[in-house]
Design a protein around this motif. Structure first.
Motif, PDB file in Angstrom:
ATOM      1  N   LEU A   1       0.835  -1.198   0.000  1.00  0.00           N
ATOM      2  CA  LEU A   1       0.000   0.000   0.000  1.00  0.00           C
ATOM      3  C   LEU A   1       0.873   1.253   0.000  1.00  0.00           C
ATOM      4  N   ALA A   2       1.908   1.245   0.851  1.00  0.00           N
ATOM      5  CA  ALA A   2       2.830   2.383   0.861  1.00  0.00           C
ATOM      6  C   ALA A   2       3.578   2.483  -0.463  1.00  0.00           C
ATOM      7  N   GLY A   3       3.948   1.308  -1.006  1.00  0.00           N
ATOM      8  CA  GLY A   3       4.657   1.313  -2.280  1.00  0.00           C
ATOM      9  C   GLY A   3       3.830   1.876  -3.413  1.00  0.00           C
ATOM     10  N   PHE A   4       2.518   1.724  -3.328  1.00  0.00           N
ATOM     11  CA  PHE A   4       1.636   2.249  -4.371  1.00  0.00           C
ATOM     12  C   PHE A   4       1.800   3.763  -4.489  1.00  0.00           C
ATOM     13  N   TYR A   5       1.831   4.433  -3.347  1.00  0.00           N
ATOM     14  CA  TYR A   5       1.955   5.882  -3.384  1.00  0.00           C
ATOM     15  C   TYR A   5       3.412   6.316  -3.538  1.00  0.00           C
ATOM     16  N   LEU A   6       4.330   5.469  -3.141  1.00  0.00           N
ATOM     17  CA  LEU A   6       5.733   5.751  -3.411  1.00  0.00           C
ATOM     18  C   LEU A   6       5.986   5.723  -4.918  1.00  0.00           C
ATOM     19  N   LEU A   7       5.262   4.819  -5.606  1.00  0.00           N
ATOM     20  CA  LEU A   7       5.377   4.745  -7.061  1.00  0.00           C
ATOM     21  C   LEU A   7       4.994   6.066  -7.707  1.00  0.00           C
ATOM     22  N   ALA A   8       3.969   6.731  -7.158  1.00  0.00           N
ATOM     23  CA  ALA A   8       3.579   8.040  -7.690  1.00  0.00           C
ATOM     24  C   ALA A   8       4.718   9.043  -7.551  1.00  0.00           C
ATOM     25  N   LEU A   9       5.387   9.050  -6.387  1.00  0.00           N
ATOM     26  CA  LEU A   9       6.486   9.986  -6.161  1.00  0.00           C
ATOM     27  C   LEU A   9       7.658   9.687  -7.091  1.00  0.00           C
ATOM     28  N   VAL A  10       7.972   8.387  -7.246  1.00  0.00           N
ATOM     29  CA  VAL A  10       9.072   8.001  -8.125  1.00  0.00           C
ATOM     30  C   VAL A  10       8.796   8.441  -9.560  1.00  0.00           C
ATOM     31  N   GLN A  11       7.576   8.206 -10.042  1.00  0.00           N
ATOM     32  CA  GLN A  11       7.245   8.595 -11.414  1.00  0.00           C
ATOM     33  C   GLN A  11       7.306  10.104 -11.581  1.00  0.00           C
ATOM     34  N   LEU A  12       6.868  10.820 -10.573  1.00  0.00           N
ATOM     35  CA  LEU A  12       6.905  12.282 -10.648  1.00  0.00           C
ATOM     36  C   LEU A  12       8.346  12.788 -10.702  1.00  0.00           C
ATOM     37  N   VAL A  13       9.208  12.235  -9.832  1.00  0.00           N
ATOM     38  CA  VAL A  13      10.620  12.635  -9.838  1.00  0.00           C
ATOM     39  C   VAL A  13      11.272  12.270 -11.175  1.00  0.00           C
ATOM     40  N   ALA A  14      10.901  11.088 -11.696  1.00  0.00           N
ATOM     41  CA  ALA A  14      11.479  10.654 -12.961  1.00  0.00           C
ATOM     42  C   ALA A  14      11.107  11.594 -14.099  1.00  0.00           C
ATOM     43  N   VAL A  15       9.868  12.051 -14.108  1.00  0.00           N
ATOM     44  CA  VAL A  15       9.432  12.959 -15.178  1.00  0.00           C
ATOM     45  C   VAL A  15      10.195  14.277 -15.089  1.00  0.00           C
ATOM     46  N   PHE A  16      10.344  14.814 -13.883  1.00  0.00           N
ATOM     47  CA  PHE A  16      11.095  16.071 -13.746  1.00  0.00           C
ATOM     48  C   PHE A  16      12.575  15.876 -14.088  1.00  0.00           C
ATOM     49  N   GLY A  17      13.108  14.705 -13.707  1.00  0.00           N
ATOM     50  CA  GLY A  17      14.495  14.417 -14.071  1.00  0.00           C
ATOM     51  C   GLY A  17      14.671  14.331 -15.577  1.00  0.00           C
ATOM     52  N   LEU A  18      13.705  13.691 -16.261  1.00  0.00           N
ATOM     53  CA  LEU A  18      13.759  13.610 -17.716  1.00  0.00           C
ATOM     54  C   LEU A  18      13.693  15.000 -18.331  1.00  0.00           C
ATOM     55  N   GLY A  19      12.849  15.866 -17.756  1.00  0.00           N
ATOM     56  CA  GLY A  19      12.757  17.240 -18.269  1.00  0.00           C
ATOM     57  C   GLY A  19      14.056  17.995 -18.114  1.00  0.00           C
ATOM     58  N   ALA A  20      14.699  17.829 -16.954  1.00  0.00           N
ATOM     59  CA  ALA A  20      15.985  18.519 -16.738  1.00  0.00           C
ATOM     60  C   ALA A  20      17.049  18.005 -17.698  1.00  0.00           C
ATOM     61  N   TRP A  21      17.059  16.686 -17.931  1.00  0.00           N
ATOM     62  CA  TRP A  21      18.067  16.122 -18.854  1.00  0.00           C
ATOM     63  C   TRP A  21      17.857  16.620 -20.277  1.00  0.00           C
ATOM     64  N   LEU A  22      16.576  16.674 -20.727  1.00  0.00           N
ATOM     65  CA  LEU A  22      16.296  17.180 -22.074  1.00  0.00           C
ATOM     66  C   LEU A  22      16.675  18.652 -22.207  1.00  0.00           C
ATOM     67  N   ALA A  23      16.447  19.403 -21.125  1.00  0.00           N
ATOM     68  CA  ALA A  23      16.782  20.831 -21.169  1.00  0.00           C
ATOM     69  C   ALA A  23      18.283  21.063 -21.312  1.00  0.00           C
ATOM     70  N   SER A  24      19.097  20.105 -20.859  1.00  0.00           N
ATOM     71  CA  SER A  24      20.558  20.245 -20.999  1.00  0.00           C
ATOM     72  C   SER A  24      21.044  19.890 -22.394  1.00  0.00           C
ATOM     73  N   LEU A  25      20.187  19.232 -23.180  1.00  0.00           N
ATOM     74  CA  LEU A  25      20.580  18.798 -24.523  1.00  0.00           C
ATOM     75  C   LEU A  25      20.005  19.680 -25.615  1.00  0.00           C
ATOM     76  N   ILE A  26      18.809  20.188 -25.423  1.00  0.00           N
ATOM     77  CA  ILE A  26      18.146  20.989 -26.457  1.00  0.00           C
ATOM     78  C   ILE A  26      17.648  22.267 -25.820  1.00  0.00           C
ATOM     79  N   PRO A  27      17.269  23.257 -26.648  1.00  0.00           N
ATOM     80  CA  PRO A  27      16.765  24.521 -26.099  1.00  0.00           C
ATOM     81  C   PRO A  27      15.613  24.293 -25.132  1.00  0.00           C
ATOM     82  N   GLY A  28      15.529  25.141 -24.121  1.00  0.00           N
ATOM     83  CA  GLY A  28      14.562  24.962 -23.039  1.00  0.00           C
ATOM     84  C   GLY A  28      13.120  24.933 -23.487  1.00  0.00           C
ATOM     85  N   LEU A  29      12.744  25.807 -24.449  1.00  0.00           N
ATOM     86  CA  LEU A  29      11.355  25.864 -24.892  1.00  0.00           C
ATOM     87  C   LEU A  29      10.958  24.565 -25.586  1.00  0.00           C
ATOM     88  N   LEU A  30      11.852  24.042 -26.442  1.00  0.00           N
ATOM     89  CA  LEU A  30      11.557  22.788 -27.134  1.00  0.00           C
ATOM     90  C   LEU A  30      11.487  21.634 -26.141  1.00  0.00           C
TER      91      LEU A  30
END
Length: 788
Positions: free
Chosen positions: A14-43
């Protein structure tokens, strides 16, 4: 130890279910930061924006709503400590003994069950307000010791003595579906949640079954082994008695437009007067077929575990549980008034109901003979018992009875016709006021002679009446009883029959010329008609003008001239000329009428047929007094299925075009079933399969529900049932929400865009006593939010 480990795993997941939400959220923001370092920020923002919305928006909002969700108010009749101090003291003491806090509220409910429901908070991690639901039938049927065992079991689900994590796991499984239900079907972030939820259920079901056994241990500890085992067995006995009560007593009255003034008090009388039958039921143990989806262990396993539990020196209190509520009969009447919707039915005492229903049954049983007698004497005299005896004395019995018994020889005809004559004699005696019905709780109604008040059996007189030589003796004895041999058998019923119970209370039918309903553009033998439903028959107006809206056209027709003139100008079919009526479907209406002259009429409404008023179809069905065939396949002569006319597998009213979806259900298994649930405003039988929900339209009388479900699943393959009715596969359910658990009320949104509401009435009969929970668990498997 096993319970602790399993509950701990469930809580961790049950705790892992909501931990999964946090992990996915962090992963999405991490992916955004990585893309921003490779291509222009707006794109980069444009590329990552859909995932950001899905994760932080949709998932975050779903989590927030799940945390903030509030269940619907519970149903039932609240019983305060001031009203029932003994009951509250017992419940509080039992809660202390099992190691949990007592409920905050006790509500009486009209079902054979008891349950403790908690309005938990923070996704089930924090406890909330508790409600104890206690079925009135249990209070009438159980002893005090057995009731203590039942209540200890229900409170034991929340006991810290089982495991400190058990209560959290129990609440958690009720809340985990809330988030899933609020995540869209095509949200890629939600796919991981749904897969995780299915894995959680696999683990959780094992925990739930273990918790049931642990709750049984709590019952043994509080009430003793004997009381705990007897309570489980007695629950099945009371459930069977409750079904019998509805089928034999309540159901016939309900279907004829009446209801008892004391529904629950009647059940008390039945239990008191049917002890021999109940004793035989106690000698049998229901056969359970375990399934991996079951939330409860088989009864035999539970009884075995109870028998092996440590011996507890507990005194067995065999006094009736009703002692805890001295004013139980009064509370039962209050509960009936608060929760049972009579839908305009007349409320009668039990003697009145017996007189009415037994009289109606007598009329139905006599109908074939009376109809045939009417044909034989057509136009010469009104059909009466005296005319029938005249025909017998004139050696015309063959002319009268042979069409009714075509396989009987002349020698066999009198003996086979005599039983058919008994209801005719009874009907004539009732309408003459010579006999009356006496209500009985221990057997069928008894026919009593008015003169001496003694039970009367007319079978011997029927034997005399079918032989020319002895018919005069039957005439003499009938006259001596006070039977008017000249009274028309088709006239308005007298006292003791459907038109007038023995008390003399009037229950007249609607006026013959009153318009009770209507259908615009109803097909009669495939020809469009406007149809008006009168108290005396049907007015059929062929080929109506389509330039005017249907309901307005019907209203204008009624206002254009008196009803008597309408019956002269258009085709009029009196109910008296309808020899047989069969309802093939009730929503939309499809009926076959066989007239006394041999003609047949097929009435077929569509999903969009305009009605004069919303009750037009139900009014017509009630006036026809028809038999319902439903939508299931009929067995043919060789045992194979024969399609039923109009069985198209459509959805509920207003859901035109919804396919049955039954194809490919091979290998599916029935988990449970509920009879006469409401799907929006239409009645259906519902089967819970391991692949989806099957909705079966036009189910038939509610008091035959369990018998109907059992017959259905025994006689037909599950795949064929699904194919011929409306199968909602679990993967077709986009969103589900259980607003109430007792009884169940759930809202479903399908992938087609349709939204339906499934409501379990209090009068629903079920395959097992856990049908509601099985349905909820099935919906939870697809991420249903359970808030009530």
């Amino acid at each position: 130890m096993i319970a602790t480990v399993r509950a701990g795993v469930a809580v961790a997941m049950l705790a892992g279910f909501y931990l999964l939400a946090l992990v996915q959220l962090v992963a999405v923001f991490g992916l955004g930061a990585w893309l921003a370092s490779l291509i222009p920020g707006l794109l980069a923002l444009k590329l990552i924006w859909p995932l950001l919305v899905a994760a932080s928006g949709t998932v975050g909002l779903a989590l927030w709503r799940a945390i903030r969700s509030r269940p619907e108010p519970p149903e039932g009749l609240p019983v305060t400590p001031a009203q029932a101090p003994m009951l509250w003291n017992v419940v509080r003491n039992l809660a202390t003994e099992v190691g949990t806090r007592p409920p905050d509220e006790i509500r009486l409910v009209p079902i054979v069950n008891a349950a403790v429901v908690e309005q938990s908070r923070l996704l089930g991690l924090l406890s909330g307000r508790r409600h104890l639901y206690l079925g009135i039938p249990l209070l009438y049927g159980l002893s005090l010791a057995q009731l203590y065992a039942v209540l200890a079991h229900e409170l034991g689900h929340y006991s810290g003595r089982h495991t400190a994590l058990g209560a959290v796991a129990y609440r958690g499984r009720l809340a985990i579906g809330g988030t899933i239900a609020r995540i869209g079907r095509y949200n890629p972030i939600g796919w991981g949640f749904k897969g995780y939820a299915r894995l959680y259920l696999l683990v959780d079901h094992a925990v739930v079954r273990r918790q049931e056994l642990e709750a049984d241990r709590a019952a043994v500890r509080v009430a003793g082994r004997q009381a705990a085992g007897d309570a489980l067995r007695e629950l099945h006995v009371i459930d069977a008695a409750w079904d019998f009560y509805f089928s034999r007593y309540v159901g016939p009255a309900w279907e004829s437009g009446h209801t008892p003034e004391d529904l629950f008090g009647g059940f008390r009388h039945l239990l008191a007067n049917r002890q021999p039958e109940l004793a035989r039921l106690r000698q049998t143990t229901p056969d359970d077929q375990p399934s991996r989806w079951d939330t409860h262990p088989p009864l035999a396993e539970r009884l075995s575990a109870i028998a092996g539990a440590p011996v507890q020196n507990v005194a067995v209190d065999d006094r009736p549980a009703a002692l805890l509520l001295p004013e139980l009969d009064l509370l039962g009447r209050e509960l009936q008034a608060a929760l049972i919707d009579t839908d305009g039915r007349a409320v009668l005492s039990w003697p009145e109901l017996t007189a009415f229903t037994a009289g109606a049954a007598t009329e139905r049983a006599a109908d074939r003979v009376v109809t045939r007698l009417t044909e034989v004497v057509a136009g010469t005299a009104p059909p009466c018992l005296g005319i029938l005896l005249d025909l017998v004395e004139a050696n015309r019995l063959v002319e009268l009875a042979q069409p009714l018994l075509p396989a009987a020889t002349r020698r066999e005809l009198p003996g086979e016709f005599a039983p058919m004559l008994v209801p005719v004699l009874t009907l004539a005696a009732l309408r003459s006021g010579a006999v009356r019905w006496r209500h009985s709780w221990s057997g069928p109604p008894e026919l009593l002679g008015v003169q001496d008040g003694r039970p009367l059996d007319l079978a011997e007189l029927a034997q005399l009446a079918v032989v020319p030589e002895t018919a005069p003796r039957a005439r003499y004895w009938l006259g001596a009883l006070g039977v008017d041999l000249a009274a028309p058998l088709s006239a308005t019923p007298a006292s003791g029959s459907p038109g007038g119970p023995e008390t003399g209370t009037a229950h007249a039918g609607p006026p013959a010329d009153q318009v009770l309903g209507g259908f615009a553009h109803l097909k009669v033998n495939d020809v469009p008609h406007d149809v008006l439903v009168l108290g005396s028959g049907l007015i059929l107006v062929a080929n109506p003008d389509k330039s005017e809206l249907g309901q307005k056209r019907l209203t204008r027709l009624i206002e254009s001239m008196p009803v008597a003139e309408l019956t002269e100008r258009h085709q009029f079919v009196p109910y008296a000329e309808i020899g047989r009526a069969q309802i093939l479907k009730s929503v939309p209406l499809r009926a076959e009428l066989t007239l006394t002259d041999g003609r047949q009429l097929t009435l077929a409404a569509g999903w969009t047929t305009p009605l004069l008023n919303k009750d037009s179809d139900s009014v017509l069905i009630r006036l026809l007094g028809s038999e319902t065939s439903g939508r299931l396949p009929r067995p043919s002569a060789d045992g194979g299925p024969v399609p039923v006319a109009g069985s198209t597998g459509g959805g509920p009213a207003g859901q035109a075009g919804v396919p049955s979806g039954g194809r490919g259900a091979d290998g599916a298994r029935v988990l449970d079933g509920l009879a006469n649930v409401k799907v929006d405003n239409a009645q259906y039988d519902l089967l819970v399969l391991d692949v989806g929900l099957v909705l079966i339209g036009d189910p038939g009388p509610f008091h035959h529900g369990r018998e109907r479900l059992l017959t259905l699943i025994r006689r037909w393959p599950v795949a064929e049932i699904a194919d011929r009715n409306w199968l909602i596969r679990y993967e077709e359910i986009v969103r589900a929400r259980v607003n109430r658990s007792i009884p169940v009320r759930a809202d479903l949104e399908l992938g087609t865009g349709h939204r339906i509401t499934i409501t379990e009435p209090w009068t629903t009969q079920t395959l097992t006593d856990q049908s509601g929970q099985v349905l909820i668990d099935a919906l939870r498997s697809v991420g249903a939010e359970v808030v009530g």
